[in-house]
Each structure stands twice: as C-alpha cells, then as structure tokens.
Design an enzyme around this catalytic site. Sequence first.
Site, PDB file in Angstrom:
ATOM      1  N   ARG A  22      -3.241  -5.296  10.369  1.00 43.20           N
ATOM      2  CA  ARG A  22      -2.107  -4.367  10.459  1.00 43.20           C
ATOM      3  C   ARG A  22      -2.259  -3.426  11.645  1.00 43.20           C
ATOM      4  O   ARG A  22      -1.303  -3.224  12.412  1.00 43.20           O
ATOM      5  CB  ARG A  22      -1.949  -3.561   9.167  1.00 43.20           C
ATOM      6  CG  ARG A  22      -1.474  -4.395   7.984  1.00 43.20           C
ATOM      7  CD  ARG A  22      -1.475  -3.604   6.714  1.00 43.20           C
ATOM      8  NE  ARG A  22      -2.845  -3.135   6.445  1.00 43.20           N
ATOM      9  CZ  ARG A  22      -3.166  -2.235   5.525  1.00 43.20           C
ATOM     10  NH1 ARG A  22      -2.235  -1.683   4.781  1.00 43.20           N
ATOM     11  NH2 ARG A  22      -4.415  -1.883   5.332  1.00 43.20           N
ATOM     12  N   ASN A  40       0.363  -5.227   3.990  1.00 38.15           N
ATOM     13  CA  ASN A  40      -0.331  -6.254   3.226  1.00 38.15           C
ATOM     14  C   ASN A  40       0.503  -6.589   1.998  1.00 38.15           C
ATOM     15  O   ASN A  40       1.145  -5.716   1.415  1.00 38.15           O
ATOM     16  CB  ASN A  40      -1.702  -5.751   2.752  1.00 38.15           C
ATOM     17  CG  ASN A  40      -2.735  -5.722   3.863  1.00 38.15           C
ATOM     18  OD1 ASN A  40      -2.576  -6.361   4.893  1.00 38.15           O
ATOM     19  ND2 ASN A  40      -3.793  -4.982   3.652  1.00 38.15           N
TER      20      ASN A  40
END
Length: 94
Positions: A22, A40
């Site tokens: 990320r 996620n």
Amino acid sequence: MSDKKTRAHVLVSGKVQGVYFRQNTKQVATQHKVAGWVRNLPDGRVEAILEGDEAAVNEVIKWCHVGPPKASVQDVNVKFEKYTGEFAGFDISY
C-alpha cells in the site's frame, strides 16, 4: 502524457500484504500524479482505485504487476470505469 482521463479498479493477489504494498502504491501513484486510494482486503488481496491521465494510470497498473521488492504478485485484475475526478490526492485506506 495524453489528455485522456481514466479510472481503474485494481485487485492484486499473491503475497501482497505485509510487504509495504500500500505504501509503495501511494508513492508510485503520487509520482505519476494519479489520485485514488489503496487498501488491504480481508481475503489477502490489495484493492485500489486509480484515477488520472490514462498513460499515468497505466504506469501504476504496470507497477502493480511487480509491486515492492518483498511482494510476490500472482494476478492483477483491472476493470476500467468512468472517470469521476472525485479524488484530490492518493490515500491509504485502513
């Protein structure tokens, strides 16, 4: 860069959680002036919405196929959607 704007809904599977996927996606998106978000998913995948110049969005998608050094990307599913321009920047969602 082209003037054509696009939006991509991206799902990345493989070893993509716990490897700074990320954070690195945010860095790459910001470098390419792509807006949106990344998060996620409970099933182990990473999901992202990418909006911006078509060429720039494609560069971020290309990066998603590789990911950061400790990632092992198995699959990248991309669906192109109608550009909305709703994002001011790129965020990591938790």
